[in-house]
Enzyme design. Structure first.
Site, PDB file in Angstrom:
ATOM      1  N   LEU A 101       4.959  -0.424  -0.901  1.00  0.00           N
ATOM      2  CA  LEU A 101       3.925   0.346  -0.020  1.00  0.00           C
ATOM      3  C   LEU A 101       3.839  -0.256   1.237  1.00  0.00           C
ATOM      4  CD1 LEU A 101       1.273   1.646  -2.728  1.00  0.00           C
ATOM      5  CD2 LEU A 101       3.396   2.832  -1.777  1.00  0.00           C
ATOM      6  N   ASP A 102       3.759   0.001   2.357  1.00  0.00           N
ATOM      7  CA  ASP A 102       3.721  -0.361   3.573  1.00  0.00           C
ATOM      8  C   ASP A 102       2.483  -1.127   3.705  1.00  0.00           C
ATOM      9  OD1 ASP A 102       6.208   0.319   4.506  1.00  0.00           O
ATOM     10  OD2 ASP A 102       5.105   2.223   5.554  1.00  0.00           O
ATOM     11  N   TYR A 103       2.133  -1.950   4.581  1.00  0.00           N
ATOM     12  CA  TYR A 103       0.867  -2.878   4.997  1.00  0.00           C
ATOM     13  C   TYR A 103      -0.383  -1.844   5.158  1.00  0.00           C
ATOM     14  CZ  TYR A 103      -2.087  -6.493   7.174  1.00  0.00           C
ATOM     15  OH  TYR A 103      -3.105  -7.222   7.488  1.00  0.00           O
TER      16      TYR A 103
END
Ligand code: URA
Length: 241
Positions: A101-103
C-alpha cells in the site's frame, strides 16, 4: 527469544508438556549444554539437541492483519528511516507485507512469514478480491465506470476486468467516492487506473482482501488471523475460478 519448550513444541517434535518432561529429565541440550531449567530462552540460531539428535526447527507461521495508517511505508526497512508497517507489529518473527500500500494509502494489509500464501494472495490468477474505496477529483459517470470494469491501459498494459461502482458524489466539492474491486496488484494500480480515465485519486483506502476486512480495528491497530481464517484463505486461493 522464545522459551525452549515452546520452540521444541513449535517444531512439531512433540507437545509442550512432553517437551517440558524432556527438559526436566536432562534429555535436551542447547549449544552442547544440558538444560534442566524450563524457563530457559533460546533464539533461532541456538542448536538444540534432544537425545543427541539435532532438532529441525520449522519456523512457525504467523499472520497479522494490520489497519495501515497514512504516513507509513510498506517495506521491512526503509532507506530513509521512515516508519514501516513492520515497526507497527510487536513480534520477534521475521514477517513481511503481502503486497504493497502506498505511503499515503490506508487500510487492510496482511503481514506474514508464509511465502506460499503471500505469493498466492498476490497472484492475479487466483482472483483474490482487493476492494478499494477511492475519493477522486471530478464527477465519475456511468461511462467511466464501464471503462474501469472493462480494463484501462496502464503502463501500456490493459488492466484486467474489475468491478466498480459509484458510492457517492459531491457536486459542491466536485469529488466522487468509488468502490473498485481488482485482483491485480501492480504498483500504484488504483491511482493509475483512475488517472487513465482522467480522475485523479485524492484519497485511497483498501477495505477488504477476500473475506477479511477491518472490523474491530482502528487505524494503526492489528490482530492475528485465527487458524480458521488462515484455512479459509488457503481454500480461497485453491478455488477453481
Ligand atoms: N493502488 C494504488 O494506487 N495505491 C495503493 O496503495 C494500492 C493500490
Amino acid at each position: 527469544m522464545e522459551r525452549l519448550q515452546k520452540v521444541i513444541a513449535n517444531s512439531g517434535y512433540t507437545s509442550r508438556r512432553k517437551a517440558e518432561e524432556l527438559i526436566q529429565s536432562g534429555k535436551v541440550k542447547v549449544n552442547g549444554v544440558t538444560i534442566y531449567e524450563l524457563g530457559t530462552k533460546v533464539n533461532t540460531t541456538d542448536l538444540i539437541e534432544i537425545d543427541g539428535n539435532i532438532l529441525q526447527k520449522e519456523e512457525q507461521k504467523v499472520y497479522f492483519l494490520l489497519y495501515k495508517p497514512r504516513g507509513v511505508v510498506t517495506t521491512t526497512n526503509d532507506d530513509k528511516n521512515r516508519k514501516t508497517v513492520v515497526d507497527l507489529i510487536d513480534t520477534q518473527m521475521r514477517i513481511y507485507p503481502v503486497g504493497r500500500l502506498d505511503y499515503d494509502t490506508t487500510g487492510i494489509l496482511l503481514l506474514t512469514n508464509d511465502g506460499v500464501l503471500a505469493n498466492a494472495l498476490m497472484h492475479p490468477k487466483n482472483n483474490i478480491d482487493k476492494v478499494y474505496i477511492a475519493k477522486v477529483k471530478g464527477l465519475v459517470g456511468k461511462e467511466q465506470i464501464n471503462q474501469l470494469q472493462n480494463g484501462v491501459i496502464i503502463d501500456n498494459i490493459k488492466s484486467s476486468r474489475a468491478q466498480a461502482r459509484i458510492k457517492k458524489y459531491d457536486k459542491k466539492t466536485n469529488t466522487s467516492i468509488v468502490e473498485l474491486t481488482i485482483h491485480e496488484g501492480k504498483n500504484h494500480q488504483v491511482k493509475k487506473m483512475f488517472e487513465a480515465i482522467g480522475y485523479p485519486v485524492l484519497k485511497l483506502k483498501r477495505e477488504r482482501i477476500s473475506f477479511l476486512d477491518l472490523t474491530g480495528l482502528k487505524s494503526g491497530e492489528y490482530r492475528m488471523l485465527s487458524p480458521k481464517e488462515v484455512k479459509k484463505l488457503y481454500f480461497e486461493i485453491s478455488k477453481e475460478k
